[in-house]
Design an enzyme around this catalytic site. Structure first.
Site: not given
Ligand code: GUN
Length: 291
Positions: A52, A96, A119
């Site tokens: 990311k 995350q 998100d």
């Molecule tokens: N863990 C698995 N997929 C995601 C996501 O799209 N965002 C976040 N913050 N954590 C995740």
């Protein structure tokens, strides 16, 4: 059979976002800034967060990685979140998941300012999504919609079977695909671990979204000819023939399913890269909203 190429599509999206960022910079507007909070050292989470951050650099965003030890207390994490909410330079941020067991995930997600929740996990954004109001869409479902749209996969009137009811993928996917929208207007069935007639349902499906997290679960005998397959799974499966000791497996047995499919996403290179591209898109949107 057409591969739904998430790598190529996400690259196209990144070029579009990069062009918007370049234009912002030449016209004296703010550079979008995404922050990512990572608690602990889970291998897959570290890989995702680093991807990311790298994607941010590529499109010209500013990025901040807040790397916190696994034993960080809930109070300390909530303080960090408050700091991000109040930092005028941060347009959006993500925490995350999964978080270590001693931290209440719901409490953390509730603490995120919905205007910075790129998100789309805060109840305000989930509620707004459900009510067809402007919001941040969760990145994985948003990426799947974008892929279906760009490859002109017909969804209106089709029967979509979603396997998995997670808050991040299955649940929002079922809401979005039933709505009046591009890549929507579908008849949606949500299947899960307690579904008793899964094979029967899958054999009726025009589109299957496999998001249950069991490697190679969906096999060729469970799908009909001409089906569209979206494989959200990405599990590390031990493989001693690989240098790193594992391979990445989707929820779909590509070998037996792909000969029957009209469209199918590969793993890796399908849904995964789209998730990152849509997170960037949400961050750009957050920045534009704050102009
Ligand atoms: N863990 C698995 N997929 C995601 C996501 O799209 N965002 C976040 N913050 N954590 C995740």
């Amino acid at each position: 059979m057409t591969l739904l190429d998430g790598k190529k599509t996400s690259n196209d999206l990144k070029e579009e976002i990069k062009a918007s960022v370049d234009l912002r910079k030449t016209t004296g507007k703010k550079t979008p800034h995404l922050a990512a909070v990572l608690v602990g050292t889970d291998g897959a989470s570290m890989t995702y967060v680093n991807s990311k951050v790298k994607a941010c650099e590529y499109v010209g965003f500013s990025s901040t990685l807040l790397d916190m030890p696994a034993d960080t207390s809930e109070a300390t994490l909530l303080e960090k979140i408050e700091g991000l909410n109040n930092d005028p330079d941060i347009d959006g941020y993500i925490v995350q998941l999964p978080l270590p067991k001693h931290i209440d995930e719901q409490k953390v997600l509730m603490a995120v300012n919905p205007d910075k929740d790129v998100d789309g996990f805060h109840p305000t954004n989930v509620g707004r999504m459900t009510l067809d109001m402007p919001c941040f869409l969760p990145a994985t479902p948003y990426g799947i919609l974008e892929l279906l749209e760009r490859y002109k996969v017909e969804t209106a009137g089709k029967h979509v079977v979603i396997i998995g009811r997670s808050h991040i993928v299955g649940r929002p996917m079922s809401i979005l695909m039933s709505q009046k929208r591009p890549a929507g207007n579908a008849t949606v069935t949500v299947a899960h671990s307690r579904t008793s007639n899964l094979k029967e349902l899958c054999l009726q499906a025009d589109i299957i979204v496999a998001a249950l997290g069991i490697p190679e679960f969906l096999t060729g005998d469970m799908v009909k000819d001409g089906v569209t397959i979206i494989d959200v799974g990405i599990t590390r499966v031990e493989d001693t023939s690989k240098k790193r000791g594992y391979r990445l497996a989707g929820d779909v047995d590509f070998k037996s399913v792909s000969p029957k499919a009209a469209f199918i996403t590969p793993v890796p290179g399908g849904v995964g890269p789209m998730t990152i591209a849509m997170l960037l898109k949400n961050t750009l949107l957050a920045c534009e909203r704050r102009d």
